[in-house]
Enzyme design. Structure first.
Site, short mmCIF file in Angstrom:
data_model
loop_
_atom_site.label_atom_id
_atom_site.label_comp_id
_atom_site.label_asym_id
_atom_site.label_seq_id
_atom_site.Cartn_x
_atom_site.Cartn_y
_atom_site.Cartn_z
N ASP A 228 3.83 14.52 2.46
CA ASP A 228 4.13 15.50 3.49
C ASP A 228 2.97 15.57 4.49
OD1 ASP A 228 5.07 18.16 4.66
OD2 ASP A 228 6.52 17.90 3.05
N HIS A 288 3.61 22.55 6.54
CA HIS A 288 4.82 22.18 5.80
C HIS A 288 4.52 21.70 4.38
CE1 HIS A 288 8.39 19.50 5.16
NE2 HIS A 288 9.00 20.47 5.80
N SER A 460 14.17 20.80 3.47
CA SER A 460 12.77 20.59 3.05
C SER A 460 12.37 21.60 1.99
CB SER A 460 11.81 20.76 4.23
OG SER A 460 11.70 19.60 4.98
#
Ligand SMILES: [Ca+2]
Ligand SMILES: [Ca+2]
Ligand SMILES: [Ca+2]
Length: 567
Positions: A228, A288, A460
């Site tokens: 990520d 994220h 996600s």
């Protein structure tokens, strides 16, 4: 790859499947029924086994191409000339030993024709060559370039090295006192974490039934790689984070001043308007990777923040998404390394992961770069979990979800319905909560300023729920295979409301999965999902994404001290 529900989602790039932004990659392959590794590329079939320009969005095609991956045939690789057997981390290939006899001439010829200069970048874990051209090629020129090099007998495929984006949104949260309806049973564990009541995804009826599973296991002994945007320091996570690696080769998107390095710290992925693409909007850092990692393994029962699905599991943070996104070639290398494979120039992985989470994706046919990496991951026995994407379209158009060899996860909301942004179709194996998922982030809008929490939407966020459940399963049964994990997840899933052709087997259920795995329970009755009313129009969905009052994201940040209004 992008998995976003962003109204202006730039399809150019593939975006990380984060809150509501799902990248969609297509599969021209149909639903992978099993975990069979992608078929070996034969000469006859090789033309189809890579990303084609025509499979990409018009925005992507318009943006042009200046980076490609050249994959060689097994025959060419075996013919040698390159010391592939050199110890890991010592041999760094160069242009001269990466290109085989004859290719140089073809490169020269097409360079002359298109009036560009091809530059060697590096060799991937799958012995493919990453190259750049000195200027951007149009879609038509890129087709010519790829065709010219593909005609060489040593070359299996040439495809653009696409950039996938991570696009996360902070979700409006009106109050910290959101109702918690934990379905307590005798066997359930109730943690003391302050934001736990808001983690509907763990304990609500339409959640994953984590508290009941925690009575059996909390994931000890299992490592989950998160490929990520990297990771930031966070008191609700640090103790479960292993040293990872930063796979971003391009310093201009890495923001740490160099190429690959041993520090996977997320430097922030904020963007100024027009920097990543001609028409791109400004955006704030979303942290994220830290959000995804927290969903999997945030520390439980520390009277702080949230609990992860597998709160005793370890996170291996692998950074592959930077500003503007991350390249397929870096993501693929991170996958191979996560599973214990060798990547030149990178020290051996001393903590190979049993599970790999990929909350990212983008449009296009499955790249050969991913096919080969996934085959290696499958061979090494790691279980790959991939977000379906947030484009409200069939997942067959989204890579790497369409590559096969993984467990593909769609998103559901608190009512147990498919999230309006979630991709769908036969490729989706199972769904999991991905709406309003509270997890760990940094509070910085550009660089890191300190730890906090916020809610995001997206496949996600759904994928790490499943990665966490598999960690629980793996903790109970270390011999668990990818095929078995998929089978058990499907068999134990809760019904969901699917308003499209297919949303997978249902909502992943941690407690039932452990019971099925341990043979304690037959598969639960599984009524056919109800068909919901026709999906609302795209215009209607727009209001969902942004706070209708302030039209601003984020309206609030949730911190250990309460809500902080957004700016
Ligand atoms: Ca770096
Ligand atoms: Ca770094
Ligand atoms: Ca906690």
């Amino acid at each position: 790859m992008s998995f976003t529900t962003h109204p202006s989602s730039r399809r150019i790039a593939r975006v990380a499947l984060s809150m509501g932004t799902a990248a969609a990659l297509v599969a021209s392959l149909g639903a992978p029924a099993t975990f069979a590794a992608p078929a070996q590329t034969s000469n006859a079939a090789r033309a189809a086994a890579h990303t084609t320009i025509s499979s990409l969005s018009s925005d992507q095609q318009k943006a042009g191409f200046n980076r490609f991956v050249i994959t060689y045939t097994d025959d060419a690789l075996n013919a040698g000339g390159i010391n592939w057997a050199s110890p890991a981390g010592t041999h760094v290939a160069t242009w001269s030993d990466s290109l085989y006899s004859g290719i140089t001439a073809d490169v020269q010829k097409i360079d002359d024709l298109l009036n560009v200069k091809t530059n060697y970048v590096r060799t991937t874990s799958q012995k493919a060559t990453v190259v750049t051209t000195s200027s951007k090629l149009t879609a038509e020129q890129a087709e010519k370039y790829m065709a010219a090099l593909s005609s060489n007998a040593s070359v299996a495929s040439v495809e653009p090295d696409l950039m996938r984006r991570s696009s996360a949104r902070r979700q409006a949260t009106s109050t910290l006192a959101k109702a918690a309806s934990a379905s307590k049973t005798q066997a359930a564990v109730t943690p003391n974490d302050t934001l736990y009541p808001q983690q509907w995804n763990l304990h609500d009826a339409k959640g994953i039934s984590a508290p009941e599973a925690w009575a059996t296991t909390q994931g000890s002994g299992v490592t989950v790689a998160v490929i990520d945007s990297g990771i930031v320091k966070h008191p609700d996570l640090d103790a479960n984070v292993l040293p990872g690696y930063d796979f971003i080769t391009e310093p201009s998107i890495a923001r740490d001043g160099n190429g690959r390095d041993a520090d996977p710290t997320d430097q922030g992925n904020w963007e100024e308007a027009g920097v990543c693409a001609a028409d791109s909007e400004a955006s704030e850092s979303n942290w994220h990777g830290t959000h995804v990692a927290g969903s999997i393994a945030a520390i439980m029962n520390n009277k702080r923040g949230i609990a992860g699905v597998a709160p005793n599991a370890k996170i291996l943070p692998l950074r592959a998404l930077g500003m503007c996104g991350g390249y397929d070639s870096d993501i693929a290398d991170a996958m191979v390394w996560a599973a214990g494979g060798t990547v030149e120039g990178v020290p051996a992985n001393t903590h190979p992961a049993q599970i790999i989470n990929l909350s990212l994706g983008g449009e296009g046919t499955c790249p050969a770069t991913y096919s080969k990496a996934i085959a290696e991951v499958n061979k090494r026995g790691a279980i790959l979990v991939v977000a379906a994407g947030n484009d409200d379209q069939d997942t067959s158009k989204i890579a790497p979800a369409n590559c096969g060899g993984s467990i593909v996860v769609g998103s559901t909301n608190q009512k147990g319905q498919r999230s309006d942004f979630s991709n769908y179709g036969k490729i989706v194996d199972v769904s999991a909560p991905g709406d309003g998922i509270m997890s760990t982030v940094d509070l910085g809008t550009t660089v890191s300023t300190g730890a906090g929490y916020t809610e995001y939407d997206g496949t996600s966020m759904a994928a790490p729920q499943v990665a966490g459940i598999i960690a629980l399963m793996k903790s109970v049964d270390p011999s668990l295979t990818a095929d078995r994990a998929k089978q058990v997840l499907k068999q134990s899933a809760k019904p969901l409301t699917c308003n499209v052709n297919a949303c997978g087997a249902g909502i992943a259920n941690a407690a039932s999965a452990l019971e099925v795995l341990q043979g304690k329970n037959a598969a639960p009755a599984h009524p056919k999902p109800k068909r919901a009313p026709k999906y609302p129009t795209r215009a209607a969905r727009t209001g969902y994404v942004t706070n209708p009052t302030t039209n601003h994201n984020p309206p609030f940040l949730i911190t250990p001290h309460g809500l902080i209004p957004g700016q």
